[in-house]
Design an enzyme around this catalytic site. Structure first.
Site, short mmCIF file in Angstrom:
data_model
loop_
_atom_site.label_atom_id
_atom_site.label_comp_id
_atom_site.label_asym_id
_atom_site.label_seq_id
_atom_site.Cartn_x
_atom_site.Cartn_y
_atom_site.Cartn_z
N GLY A 181 0.65 -1.33 -0.06
CA GLY A 181 0.10 -0.07 -0.09
C GLY A 181 0.77 1.16 -0.19
O GLY A 181 0.31 2.48 -0.48
N ASP A 219 0.41 3.17 4.33
CA ASP A 219 -0.70 3.98 3.63
C ASP A 219 -1.77 4.53 4.59
O ASP A 219 -2.07 5.44 4.52
CB ASP A 219 -1.33 3.09 2.68
CG ASP A 219 -1.67 1.81 3.08
OD1 ASP A 219 -1.49 1.52 4.42
OD2 ASP A 219 -2.24 1.08 2.29
N ASP A 262 -5.10 2.17 11.05
CA ASP A 262 -6.38 1.70 11.23
C ASP A 262 -6.28 1.39 12.79
O ASP A 262 -6.33 2.46 13.57
CB ASP A 262 -6.79 0.68 10.46
CG ASP A 262 -8.34 0.46 10.57
OD1 ASP A 262 -9.05 0.84 11.51
OD2 ASP A 262 -8.76 -0.86 9.99
N LYS A 293 -7.26 6.79 10.28
CA LYS A 293 -8.79 6.77 10.39
C LYS A 293 -8.97 7.26 11.82
O LYS A 293 -8.56 6.75 12.87
CB LYS A 293 -9.20 5.51 10.27
CG LYS A 293 -9.38 4.91 8.81
CD LYS A 293 -9.91 3.56 8.70
CE LYS A 293 -10.17 3.26 7.27
NZ LYS A 293 -10.79 1.91 7.05
N PHE A 305 -13.91 2.90 4.23
CA PHE A 305 -13.12 1.96 3.63
C PHE A 305 -12.79 2.75 2.29
O PHE A 305 -13.53 3.12 1.55
CB PHE A 305 -13.54 0.58 3.17
CG PHE A 305 -12.55 -0.24 3.13
CD1 PHE A 305 -11.73 -1.31 3.73
CD2 PHE A 305 -12.17 -0.52 1.68
CE1 PHE A 305 -10.70 -1.76 3.30
CE2 PHE A 305 -10.95 -1.41 1.32
CZ PHE A 305 -10.38 -2.07 2.19
N VAL A 306 -11.09 3.16 2.11
CA VAL A 306 -10.84 3.90 1.23
C VAL A 306 -9.79 3.16 0.27
O VAL A 306 -9.20 2.01 0.74
CB VAL A 306 -10.06 5.13 1.78
CG1 VAL A 306 -11.23 5.94 2.15
CG2 VAL A 306 -9.16 4.62 2.62
N ASP A 357 -6.16 -0.80 -1.70
CA ASP A 357 -6.66 -1.62 -2.73
C ASP A 357 -8.05 -2.09 -2.08
O ASP A 357 -8.02 -2.01 -0.89
CB ASP A 357 -5.71 -2.72 -3.00
CG ASP A 357 -5.78 -3.75 -1.62
OD1 ASP A 357 -5.06 -3.36 -0.55
OD2 ASP A 357 -6.01 -5.06 -2.08
N ARG A 384 -5.34 0.19 -6.74
CA ARG A 384 -3.96 0.79 -6.21
C ARG A 384 -3.68 2.08 -7.06
O ARG A 384 -3.01 2.83 -6.60
CB ARG A 384 -3.03 -0.04 -6.29
CG ARG A 384 -3.40 -1.31 -5.04
CD ARG A 384 -1.79 -2.01 -4.62
NE ARG A 384 -2.35 -3.26 -4.19
CZ ARG A 384 -2.35 -3.35 -2.66
NH1 ARG A 384 -1.89 -2.25 -2.13
NH2 ARG A 384 -2.34 -4.60 -2.26
P1 XMP Z 1 -3.98 -1.91 11.22
O1 XMP Z 1 -5.54 -2.06 12.05
O2 XMP Z 1 -3.12 -2.84 11.44
O3 XMP Z 1 -4.54 -1.74 9.53
O4 XMP Z 1 -3.70 -0.65 11.54
C1 XMP Z 1 -3.59 -1.20 8.70
C2 XMP Z 1 -3.78 -2.00 7.53
O5 XMP Z 1 -5.02 -2.38 7.19
C3 XMP Z 1 -5.35 -2.10 6.04
N1 XMP Z 1 -6.57 -1.20 5.89
C4 XMP Z 1 -7.15 -0.63 4.71
N2 XMP Z 1 -6.64 -0.86 3.38
N3 XMP Z 1 -8.50 0.63 2.82
C5 XMP Z 1 -7.49 -0.10 2.61
O6 XMP Z 1 -7.23 -0.40 1.14
C6 XMP Z 1 -8.70 1.05 3.87
O7 XMP Z 1 -9.65 1.58 4.26
C7 XMP Z 1 -8.20 0.33 5.03
N4 XMP Z 1 -8.11 0.36 6.50
C8 XMP Z 1 -7.20 -0.37 6.72
C9 XMP Z 1 -4.05 -1.80 5.21
O8 XMP Z 1 -3.39 -2.63 4.49
C10 XMP Z 1 -3.46 -1.02 6.56
O9 XMP Z 1 -2.04 -1.16 6.14
#
Ligand code: XMP
Length: 171
Positions: free
Chosen positions: A38, A94, A97, A125, A146-147, A153, A159
Protein backbone atom coordinates in the site's frame (compact mmCIF):
# COMPACT_ATOMS: atom_id res chain seq x y z
CA UNK A 1 -16.66 6.28 -6.35
CA UNK A 2 -16.65 9.45 -4.30
CA UNK A 3 -13.27 11.17 -4.28
CA UNK A 4 -12.18 11.85 -0.71
CA UNK A 5 -8.77 13.40 -1.39
CA UNK A 6 -7.83 14.69 -4.83
CA UNK A 7 -4.55 13.86 -6.54
CA UNK A 8 -3.54 17.54 -6.35
CA UNK A 9 -4.16 17.73 -2.61
CA UNK A 10 -2.18 14.52 -2.05
CA UNK A 11 0.80 15.90 -3.97
CA UNK A 12 0.62 19.18 -2.07
CA UNK A 13 0.53 17.39 1.28
CA UNK A 14 3.38 15.04 0.34
CA UNK A 15 5.45 18.14 -0.35
CA UNK A 16 4.54 19.55 3.09
CA UNK A 17 5.49 16.27 4.77
CA UNK A 18 8.85 16.31 2.98
CA UNK A 19 9.44 19.81 4.40
CA UNK A 20 8.83 18.46 7.91
CA UNK A 21 10.78 15.22 7.50
CA UNK A 22 13.86 16.51 5.68
CA UNK A 23 15.27 18.71 8.46
CA UNK A 24 14.81 15.93 11.05
CA UNK A 25 17.20 13.64 9.23
CA UNK A 26 19.78 16.00 7.82
CA UNK A 27 23.23 14.58 8.68
CA UNK A 28 21.74 11.36 10.09
CA UNK A 29 21.86 7.98 8.31
CA UNK A 30 18.27 7.51 7.17
CA UNK A 31 16.49 4.47 5.77
CA UNK A 32 12.89 4.93 4.69
CA UNK A 33 11.06 1.63 4.99
CA UNK A 34 7.82 1.28 3.03
CA UNK A 35 5.21 -1.29 4.03
CA UNK A 36 4.19 -3.36 1.01
CA UNK A 37 2.11 -2.95 -0.99
CA UNK A 38 0.00 0.00 0.00
CA UNK A 39 2.79 2.49 0.60
CA UNK A 40 4.48 2.26 -2.79
CA UNK A 41 2.92 5.38 -4.36
CA UNK A 42 3.46 7.42 -1.23
CA UNK A 43 7.04 6.16 -0.91
CA UNK A 44 7.88 6.97 -4.52
CA UNK A 45 6.43 10.48 -4.30
CA UNK A 46 7.86 11.33 -0.88
CA UNK A 47 11.46 10.27 -1.52
CA UNK A 48 11.56 12.40 -4.67
CA UNK A 49 10.68 15.46 -2.58
CA UNK A 50 13.47 14.86 -0.05
CA UNK A 51 16.83 16.43 -0.82
CA UNK A 52 18.82 14.46 1.77
CA UNK A 53 20.82 11.25 1.43
CA UNK A 54 18.68 8.20 2.20
CA UNK A 55 18.25 4.51 1.57
CA UNK A 56 15.00 2.77 0.73
CA UNK A 57 13.81 -0.52 2.23
CA UNK A 58 10.64 -2.53 1.91
CA UNK A 59 8.89 -4.74 4.41
CA UNK A 60 5.84 -6.93 4.23
CA UNK A 61 3.24 -7.55 6.89
CA UNK A 62 0.56 -10.13 6.36
CA UNK A 63 -2.08 -11.50 8.68
CA UNK A 64 -1.87 -15.11 9.69
CA UNK A 65 -4.88 -17.08 8.62
CA UNK A 66 -6.21 -20.39 9.90
CA UNK A 67 -7.50 -21.62 13.20
CA UNK A 68 -4.12 -22.67 14.58
CA UNK A 69 -2.75 -19.16 14.90
CA UNK A 70 -3.72 -16.36 17.20
CA UNK A 71 -6.34 -14.21 15.51
CA UNK A 72 -4.82 -10.96 14.37
CA UNK A 73 -1.21 -12.11 14.62
CA UNK A 74 1.04 -10.73 11.93
CA UNK A 75 3.82 -12.31 9.94
CA UNK A 76 6.61 -9.92 9.15
CA UNK A 77 8.28 -10.58 5.82
CA UNK A 78 11.62 -8.88 6.03
CA UNK A 79 13.41 -10.58 3.11
CA UNK A 80 13.45 -7.34 1.15
CA UNK A 81 14.60 -5.24 4.06
CA UNK A 82 18.12 -3.89 3.79
CA UNK A 83 20.28 -3.73 6.92
CA UNK A 84 18.87 -1.14 9.32
CA UNK A 85 21.37 -1.61 12.14
CA UNK A 86 22.84 1.74 13.16
CA UNK A 87 20.46 3.61 10.90
CA UNK A 88 17.54 5.89 11.69
CA UNK A 89 14.36 4.44 10.22
CA UNK A 90 11.28 6.23 8.99
CA UNK A 91 8.53 3.63 8.61
CA UNK A 92 6.03 4.59 5.94
CA UNK A 93 2.54 3.16 5.56
CA UNK A 94 -0.59 4.00 3.65
CA UNK A 95 -3.07 3.99 6.51
CA UNK A 96 -3.26 3.68 10.27
CA UNK A 97 -6.38 1.83 11.29
CA UNK A 98 -6.18 -0.10 14.58
CA UNK A 99 -2.39 0.32 14.73
CA UNK A 100 -1.63 -3.40 14.98
CA UNK A 101 0.51 -3.56 11.84
CA UNK A 102 2.69 -0.60 12.65
CA UNK A 103 3.12 -1.51 16.30
CA UNK A 104 4.60 -4.86 15.36
CA UNK A 105 6.76 -3.46 12.58
CA UNK A 106 8.19 -0.78 14.86
CA UNK A 107 9.17 -3.49 17.33
CA UNK A 108 10.72 -5.55 14.55
CA UNK A 109 12.84 -2.65 13.36
CA UNK A 110 14.04 -1.93 16.89
CA UNK A 111 14.92 -5.61 17.23
CA UNK A 112 16.99 -5.30 14.04
CA UNK A 113 19.13 -2.63 15.68
CA UNK A 114 17.70 0.59 14.23
CA UNK A 115 18.97 3.68 16.05
CA UNK A 116 15.49 5.18 16.03
CA UNK A 117 12.15 4.39 14.43
CA UNK A 118 9.63 7.06 13.51
CA UNK A 119 6.32 6.48 11.75
CA UNK A 120 4.71 8.35 8.89
CA UNK A 121 1.28 7.48 7.49
CA UNK A 122 -0.57 9.06 4.63
CA UNK A 123 -3.97 8.48 6.24
CA UNK A 124 -5.17 8.02 9.79
CA UNK A 125 -8.69 6.77 10.45
CA UNK A 126 -10.31 8.71 13.24
CA UNK A 127 -11.22 6.92 16.46
CA UNK A 128 -9.96 3.52 15.29
CA UNK A 129 -6.60 3.15 16.96
CA UNK A 130 -6.54 0.56 19.72
CA UNK A 131 -2.86 -0.39 19.68
CA UNK A 132 -0.40 1.94 21.27
CA UNK A 133 1.85 3.19 18.49
CA UNK A 134 3.30 6.66 18.22
CA UNK A 135 2.77 8.26 14.82
CA UNK A 136 5.11 11.13 14.06
CA UNK A 137 3.84 12.37 10.70
CA UNK A 138 0.27 12.16 9.35
CA UNK A 139 -0.88 13.22 5.91
CA UNK A 140 -4.63 13.30 6.42
CA UNK A 141 -7.13 12.41 9.13
CA UNK A 142 -10.06 10.59 7.52
CA UNK A 143 -13.43 9.29 8.69
CA UNK A 144 -13.94 5.58 9.33
CA UNK A 145 -14.71 4.54 5.76
CA UNK A 146 -13.02 1.96 3.56
CA UNK A 147 -10.84 3.85 1.12
CA UNK A 148 -8.98 2.87 -2.03
CA UNK A 149 -6.55 4.48 -4.44
CA UNK A 150 -3.03 5.90 -4.26
CA UNK A 151 -1.73 2.48 -3.19
CA UNK A 152 -4.75 1.35 -1.19
CA UNK A 153 -6.66 -1.59 -2.58
CA UNK A 154 -9.80 -3.61 -2.48
CA UNK A 155 -9.01 -7.17 -3.60
CA UNK A 156 -5.73 -5.84 -4.99
CA UNK A 157 -7.54 -3.44 -7.32
CA UNK A 158 -7.70 0.36 -7.47
CA UNK A 159 -4.14 0.89 -6.21
CA UNK A 160 -3.26 2.84 -9.34
CA UNK A 161 -5.80 5.63 -8.81
CA UNK A 162 -4.02 8.98 -8.33
CA UNK A 163 -6.58 10.05 -5.69
CA UNK A 164 -8.15 8.46 -2.59
CA UNK A 165 -11.79 7.41 -2.97
CA UNK A 166 -14.42 5.88 -0.70
CA UNK A 167 -15.47 2.38 -1.62
CA UNK A 168 -19.30 2.22 -1.45
CA UNK A 169 -20.58 -0.14 1.21
CA UNK A 170 -22.36 -3.20 -0.12
CA UNK A 171 -26.09 -2.84 0.42
P1 XMP B 1 -4.09 -1.81 11.23
O1 XMP B 1 -5.40 -2.19 11.85
O2 XMP B 1 -3.04 -2.84 11.45
O3 XMP B 1 -4.43 -1.83 9.68
O4 XMP B 1 -3.67 -0.41 11.60
C1 XMP B 1 -3.60 -1.27 8.76
C2 XMP B 1 -3.74 -2.00 7.46
O5 XMP B 1 -5.12 -2.34 7.21
C3 XMP B 1 -5.43 -2.10 5.87
N1 XMP B 1 -6.53 -1.11 5.81
C4 XMP B 1 -7.08 -0.62 4.72
N2 XMP B 1 -6.80 -0.84 3.42
N3 XMP B 1 -8.50 0.67 2.78
C5 XMP B 1 -7.52 -0.19 2.45
O6 XMP B 1 -7.27 -0.37 1.27
C6 XMP B 1 -8.84 0.96 4.06
O7 XMP B 1 -9.74 1.76 4.31
C7 XMP B 1 -8.08 0.26 5.08
N4 XMP B 1 -8.14 0.28 6.43
C8 XMP B 1 -7.17 -0.57 6.85
C9 XMP B 1 -4.15 -1.61 5.22
O8 XMP B 1 -3.52 -2.71 4.63
C10 XMP B 1 -3.30 -1.10 6.34
O9 XMP B 1 -1.93 -1.21 6.12
Amino acid sequence: MRVLITAERIQERVGELAQLIGPEYRDRPLTIVGVLTGSVMFLADLVRRLDIPLRIGLIQASSYRGAATTPGALRVGADLLAEVRDRHVLLLDDILDTGQTLKQLVQHLHDQGALSVKVCVLLRKQDRQVHDVRVDFVGFEIPDEFVVGYGLDYNDEYRQLPHVAVLPRES
